[in-house]
Write an enzyme that holds these catalytic residues in place. Sequence first.
Site, short mmCIF file in Angstrom:
data_model
loop_
_atom_site.label_atom_id
_atom_site.label_comp_id
_atom_site.label_asym_id
_atom_site.label_seq_id
_atom_site.Cartn_x
_atom_site.Cartn_y
_atom_site.Cartn_z
N ASP A 83 0.82 -1.22 0.00
CA ASP A 83 0.00 0.00 0.00
C ASP A 83 0.85 1.27 0.00
OD1 ASP A 83 -2.42 -1.37 -0.02
OD2 ASP A 83 -2.52 -1.51 2.15
N GLY A 84 1.94 1.25 0.77
CA GLY A 84 2.80 2.43 0.83
C GLY A 84 3.41 2.75 -0.52
N ASN A 115 -4.71 9.50 1.76
CA ASN A 115 -5.23 8.82 2.94
C ASN A 115 -5.78 9.80 3.96
OD1 ASN A 115 -4.97 6.20 2.20
ND2 ASN A 115 -3.24 5.72 3.53
N GLU A 116 -4.88 10.57 4.58
CA GLU A 116 -5.32 11.50 5.61
C GLU A 116 -4.31 12.60 5.83
OE1 GLU A 116 -2.46 9.04 7.23
OE2 GLU A 116 -4.45 8.16 6.93
N THR A 165 -9.96 3.54 6.20
CA THR A 165 -9.64 2.22 6.76
C THR A 165 -8.21 2.13 7.27
OG1 THR A 165 -9.02 1.37 4.59
CG2 THR A 165 -11.31 1.07 5.26
#
Length: 274
Positions: A63-64, A133-134, A174
Amino acid sequence: MATLCNLKRLFVATTQLQHRRYSRIAFLSSRAPPAVNALKELTKIYGNSQVSKAEVIVALGGDGFLLSVLHRYLQHNLPVFGLNRGTVGFLMNDHKTDGLMERLDRAEVSSLIPLSMTATDHNGQSHESLAFNEVSVFRHTRQAAHIALTVDGVQRMDRLICDGCLVATPAGSTAYNLSADGPVIPLDSNLLALTPISAYRPRRWKGALLPANCQVRMDNLNHHKRPLNATADFVEVRKVRSVEIAQHPTLRVPLLHDPHSSLDERMLQEQFLQ
């Protein structure tokens, strides 16, 4: 007769190629040995186009690494199909060597919209970055953070005492957000999650769901005594006075998934894990 059969096969192959959704693939891999080995194997079978000439990017890693690919090649506006050669791989598809072209033909598209962060540090310097993501703000030292929260110009909380606070996209809900007890947000909900990290006061406050077109501001109420850092995915700004967060008005990135394991389905499954 053999010649006629060969001509038929050539016609079928040519027709399939003409109807391919993507024919030029740019394979990119992380430095992890499983990803590097997969890159070599897939390149032998399908070739490897330059990103500038490709129609789709296939990212090999976790994912990274996928997030790094989204950031690095954002301006190319290419769809990205991840193959998991990392660990968790929530945003990735299962790694298989065979049938990749057919999988790309059938893949479902999710549109990822990044957040835009503008952080002002203790010297008054402004730093801008994007996050898929955030965007998170968290304490820089042992002392708890004291943060004022403003949404669309209206102060909604005059003092949040906590380890930090974050704003998450649906795709990022998530990740860190879920670990901080924030809600999982469906991709098409048009919402963002505002989630505290280890809130002390108000003790029972669990955060808020906000319209995606809102603007959030976090102010450090004592940046001399209680310094805060801010992060937008991979970018970290130290000792911030304030952070402004909003959904980017124009940027969209298409992320591809196999039909049986679309991102919507994975996010639904995540809410029923035991």
